[in-house]
Enzyme design. Sequence first.
Site, short mmCIF file in Angstrom:
data_model
loop_
_atom_site.label_atom_id
_atom_site.label_comp_id
_atom_site.label_asym_id
_atom_site.label_seq_id
_atom_site.Cartn_x
_atom_site.Cartn_y
_atom_site.Cartn_z
N HIS A 159 0.82 -1.23 0.00
CA HIS A 159 0.00 0.00 0.00
C HIS A 159 0.85 1.27 0.00
O HIS A 159 0.31 2.36 -0.22
CB HIS A 159 -0.92 0.03 1.23
CG HIS A 159 -1.99 -1.02 1.21
ND1 HIS A 159 -2.89 -1.15 0.17
CD2 HIS A 159 -2.30 -2.01 2.10
CE1 HIS A 159 -3.71 -2.16 0.43
NE2 HIS A 159 -3.38 -2.70 1.58
N ASP A 191 -2.63 -10.32 -2.70
CA ASP A 191 -3.22 -9.87 -1.44
C ASP A 191 -4.69 -9.50 -1.69
O ASP A 191 -5.05 -9.06 -2.78
CB ASP A 191 -2.45 -8.64 -0.94
CG ASP A 191 -2.87 -8.21 0.46
OD1 ASP A 191 -2.14 -8.54 1.42
OD2 ASP A 191 -3.91 -7.53 0.59
N HIS A 230 -6.26 -7.04 -0.70
CA HIS A 230 -6.42 -5.59 -0.90
C HIS A 230 -5.54 -5.11 -2.05
O HIS A 230 -4.39 -5.51 -2.18
CB HIS A 230 -6.05 -4.85 0.39
CG HIS A 230 -6.83 -5.33 1.58
ND1 HIS A 230 -6.34 -6.30 2.44
CD2 HIS A 230 -8.06 -5.00 2.03
CE1 HIS A 230 -7.25 -6.54 3.38
NE2 HIS A 230 -8.30 -5.77 3.15
N ASP A 239 -4.65 -13.10 2.81
CA ASP A 239 -5.94 -12.70 3.39
C ASP A 239 -7.11 -12.98 2.45
O ASP A 239 -8.24 -12.59 2.74
CB ASP A 239 -5.91 -11.23 3.83
CG ASP A 239 -5.22 -10.32 2.83
OD1 ASP A 239 -4.88 -10.78 1.72
OD2 ASP A 239 -5.03 -9.14 3.15
#
Lengths: 340, 340
Positions: B159, B195, B197, B284
């Site tokens: 991120h 991931d 996200h 995740d």
Amino acid sequence: MKVVHTPLHALHDGGMELHRGELVPCFEMPSRVDHILGALTRDGHAIQAPRDHDDAILERVHDPAYLAFLRGAWAEWRAEGREGFMLAGAFPARGLRRDIVPTGLHARLGYYSFDAGSPIVAGTWQAARAAAHCALTAADLVAAGERSAYALCRPPGHHAGRSTMGGYCFLNNAALAAQRLRDAGFARVAILDVDYHHGNGTQEIFWERGDVPFASIHGDPNTEYPFYLGHADERGAGAGEGCNHNFPLPRGTTWPEYEATLARALEALAAHAPDALVVSLGVDVFEGDPISQFKLAAGDFRPLGARTAALGLPTVLVQEGGYAVAEIGENVASVLATFA
Amino acid sequence: MKVVHTPLHALHDGGMELHRGELVPCFEMPSRVDHILGALTRDGHAIQAPRDHDDAILERVHDPAYLAFLRGAWAEWRAEGREGFMLAGAFPARGLRRDIVPTGLHARLGYYSFDAGSPIVAGTWQAARAAAHCALTAADLVAAGERSAYALCRPPGHHAGRSTMGGYCFLNNAALAAQRLRDAGFARVAILDVDYHHGNGTQEIFWERGDVPFASIHGDPNTEYPFYLGHADERGAGAGEGCNHNFPLPRGTTWPEYEATLARALEALAAHAPDALVVSLGVDVFEGDPISQFKLAAGDFRPLGARTAALGLPTVLVQEGGYAVAEIGENVASVLATFA
């Protein structure tokens, strides 16, 4: 002076703000209004309730989709089984897109926010709507011939942009008052923002308009909230080019420098030949304010008001910040006394 | 497979994140590493410490002023007499300027952040720097001839943009690994981000580059963090036009749809004819993850790894998210087993 007030403001209560890495009760709290109301009642001002306005009038200043979000946010939150208060946690800041309104509740909450300090609770919409009605009603009073009127708005409004909430603000009461005066026939409505914090929302709303010149005296955004707007080089654009006047001042500013700056701000506004004035009246320039850094004494609010009143314009005063709760009533009363 | 790990990650601990209106301990916690390390040790992977790299190498991917901020932030915080953890509260989001780096600490903290969920504590810089060194060391191993290597990075990185922190990330470990491979002579380094996200930071860093094609499979940003990037229409710009491939998928996605999407993502990357691969390995997507919404079973991580390994490229795997702590070790181990 006629004072417009409603107890509905108290419905906006119980939220907390993220402050320096901690969740703390909002400095912007209901008791602020009690102290102001007490001082103004003592001084003999006539208190009246706001007239209810249709929500459509809010669209004169705000984006309809943003209003729909504010109106329904709490119900959506509850529908997810959540309680407490809503507080945005992720934001379309640097590196991220601003051109898509996401569909999810938390994504929209961040999309419409620029801080983690403006909680939405069950009564926020009703209170914000009522505060807007106070400002609109005060504008109506001035449009009807009053020389001045004061809107005891809470939550405050000057940080709220066309479609953004932040800084305890949801609806821009001052912008709504100014627009209302324009719609009532005033040709050019100046806004003077004396809150300690830059009125970023008001600036944004009128950025490209020449009919609502804006001047703000505030703490230098390099160190003071809202941090990312309020520099002196922001002058407006398009039809509003040259109509935006920012006067950032350093921490510790006292009355002599403030007074000189106020004179410049008033001069800048007067140059636009306005026929009405809206004052975003924050009294957090007070030396005892817990989250602000100017050092105006209680006795400075009377000359602050007098200089502003000397513009000689029909004036709507709209309450913004001020967090030294015990003194807020006296400081507001001092300003209003000079307009009476 | 060679595994690069350092206990220094544990220095990043004790912060909290703003999550749905509450401050809660970060889901991204030190024990994640213990579980991964346990499973990989059991499986016989060779654990080694990262080689120390000069900080200048971080500037291959990050803005020097941002690095200086991260390096000194905690000392500035302490100099203000504060304790606890640093968490940004106001952001240059919609309606606000992004073109001025403010001077004040809190203003800069928000300037360099896009969420209120990435706390800085006393050991954050040291841990983030060590995680970056893990990624760089894994890249060095592959550059030296290893077919694959795994960097047990914590805090994660995908991120983090060129000059932004968020989503538990401070330094972009995967981007640093990819850049390191480029600098070591690989002509085109693909990044696959699995991931849950979207890897907004990685996308931003390579947005205008044709030498590091990027593909990400992730939860639809309309409802899933980071909300404001990760849509399918983001294809890159300039020399990177057509080199960015986003595959947002709906909540509840299970293996059959995921597998088909993974095939498309791998095909998109293969079309750029890369000679090395970096995998941003978040696990995740697991059905038991507490903050993610895909429904991959534990048994799906082996085929996920096998499909990726089938690209046949020298590969650096970099740990990203995964918050089902008890299962994170098994899920990572399942992926690594397919590369062995």
